[in-house]
Write an enzyme that holds these catalytic residues in place. Structure first.
Site, PDB file in Angstrom:
ATOM      1  CE  LYS A 163      43.753  38.671  39.336  1.00 42.26           C
ATOM      2  NZ  LYS A 163      43.662  37.194  38.922  1.00 42.26           N
TER       3      LYS A 163
HETATM    4  C1  LIG Z   1      48.932  37.560  42.102  1.00 39.69           C
HETATM    5  C2  LIG Z   1      48.798  37.624  40.721  1.00 39.69           C
HETATM    6  N1  LIG Z   1      49.841  38.064  39.901  1.00 39.69           N
HETATM    7  C3  LIG Z   1      49.815  38.131  38.516  1.00 39.69           C
HETATM    8  C4  LIG Z   1      48.578  37.587  37.864  1.00 39.69           C
HETATM    9  C5  LIG Z   1      48.811  37.555  36.444  1.00 39.69           C
HETATM   10  O1  LIG Z   1      47.589  38.156  35.921  1.00 39.69           O
HETATM   11  P1  LIG Z   1      47.012  37.662  34.268  1.00 39.69           P
HETATM   12  O2  LIG Z   1      46.293  36.419  34.434  1.00 39.69           O
HETATM   13  O3  LIG Z   1      46.168  38.803  33.768  1.00 39.69           O
HETATM   14  O4  LIG Z   1      48.303  37.505  33.504  1.00 39.69           O
HETATM   15  C6  LIG Z   1      47.562  37.144  38.506  1.00 39.69           C
HETATM   16  C7  LIG Z   1      46.519  36.661  37.869  1.00 39.69           C
HETATM   17  O5  LIG Z   1      45.777  35.768  38.130  1.00 39.69           O
HETATM   18  C8  LIG Z   1      47.579  37.087  39.834  1.00 39.69           C
HETATM   19  O6  LIG Z   1      46.564  36.615  40.744  1.00 39.69           O
END
Ligand SMILES: Cc1ncc(COP(=O)(O)O)c(C=O)c1O
Length: 374
Positions: free
Chosen positions: A193
């Site tokens: 990210k």
């Molecule tokens: C739009 C969106 N929501 C939620 C997430 C979930 O985050 P994580 O991968 O840290 O669990 C991501 C991450 O890839 C995402 O891009």
């Protein structure tokens, strides 16, 4: 052939350059965590929470173990559960829907617009039923969704508004950072990210003290006081090493986002091939370009062509949420969210990271402009 020849592969994302640049600082921060043995929660997490709340201009920020947990806990804090429905865009990463499903509630998918590729407010109201409790808008690709369009529907129908800002640390809607427009803003600090931890991490922002207190308990086994478990809780704390890495990186975030904007501007101004369409950007959207997505008629052709020129784009996402196998039981079919389906079949993500050189950006533009889709 092309004026500028790039011999090395240009990946969609390269995490190594940035991590080499700040390696010493990060290692010094890790050493402090190690000396203090603050491996789970603790001072480094608290410090980062303060920094992140300030960055998002919200009253509070809570660190958790990843962005999916952030969404899950936000749902629980709102009291959402079995029998409830939550409206979310079909064009998003699947975790937006997981947060809803984990509680036993039902995700209800709505299409995106044909040009911004974000949740389409004009299609939301037809999805509202007596069971609807909330709408999750997603600032997808780092670009804010139509906050006013969605929040006015929430007000009219007395629904909670949540922001999935996993991809949008530092993005602004009407000049205000995302994360404070709804009840809560959910962030991912996954390594790739714009602000990514050295490890897995996530966060929730809010201006509401009650949610803040509830989230503190929920992420930590349901306790305020150790070993006194008042509610059903979870172990979703942020780790100390992850927090320390984020504490170093947040100081660079504005500069890194600025560089992404410069690259995006070059793409916008430089790409003039009618076979390639870019995301449209309303005046109120100040994107931080987590992804730079393009759309083209024959994606496989373009992908093959770019690969031959040493350019390796990403693909976000090949299947829209409503057509994922995991959600077959919800009964959606092809044609239910036409714009999201079109995108999933025609999108590509151009290389985008703050260390991408001007030379490489110019090369990518040159190669794209020479593409013939016939
Ligand atoms: C739009 C969106 N929501 C939620 C997430 C979930 O985050 P994580 O991968 O840290 O669990 C991501 C991450 O890839 C995402 O891009």
């Amino acid at each position: 052939m092309f004026r500028s020849i790039v011999k090395q592969k240009i990946p969609f994302l390269d995490l190594k350059i940035q991590h080499q640049q700040i390696k010493n600082e990060i290692f010094q921060a890790f050493e402090k965590v190690y000396e203090n043995t603050s491996f789970s929660g603790g001072a480094f997490v608290e410090e980062f929470e303060k920094d992140f709340a300030e960055f998002c201009r919200t009253d509070y920020a809570i660190g958790v173990n990843n962005g999916t947990s952030a969404l899950h806990l936000a749902m629980i804090a709102l009291g959402i559960g079995e029998g409830d429905e939550v409206i979310i865009p079909a064009n998003t990463f699947i975790a937006t829907a997981w947060g809803v499903s984990y509680t036993g509630a039902k995700p209800v998918f709505v299409d995106c617009t044909a040009d911004t590729w974000q949740i389409d407010p004009s299609k939301v109201e037809e999805k509202i039923t007596p069971a609807t409790k909330a709408i999750i808008g997603v600032h997808l690709y780092g670009q804010p969704f139509d906050v006013e369009g969605v929040s006015s529907i929430c007000k009219r129908h007395k629904l909670f508004l949540l922001e999935d800002a996993a991809q949008a640390q530092g993005a602004k809607y009407e000049n205000i950072p995302v994360g404070g427009f709804g009840e809560m803003g959910c962030f991912s600090f996954y390594p790739g990210k714009n602000l990514g931890a050295c490890g897995e991490a996530g966060g929730i922002t809010t201006n509401n003290k009650d949610y803040y207190n509830e989230l503190q308990r929920l992420r930590n086994h349901g306790c305020k006081e150790r070993y006194y478990h008042d509610i059903l809780g979870y172990n979703m704390r942020m780790g100390g090493l992850e927090a320390a890495s984020l504490g170093v990186k947040i100081k660079y975030l504005q500069g890194w986002n600025q560089r992404r904007k410069e690259i995006a501007k070059k793409y916008h101004n430089g790409i003039n091939n009618p076979a390639i369409k870019m995301q449209s950007q309303p005046d109120w959207a100040d994107s931080v370009y987590h992804l730079f997505v393009i759309v083209t008629k024959n994606r496989e052709n373009l992908m093959e062509y770019l690969n031959k020129q040493n350019i390796f784009p990403g693909l976000h996402y090949p299947v829209p949420c409503h057509l994922q196998k995991a959600y077959t039981h919800l009964g959606y079919k092809k044609g239910d969210c036409l714009n999201a389906e079109y995108l999933s079949n025609h999108c590509l993500s151009l290389p985008m990271y703050s260390e991408l050189t001007d030379e490489n950006v110019e090369y990518i533009i040159e190669v794209l402009n020479a593409y013939d889709d016939e």
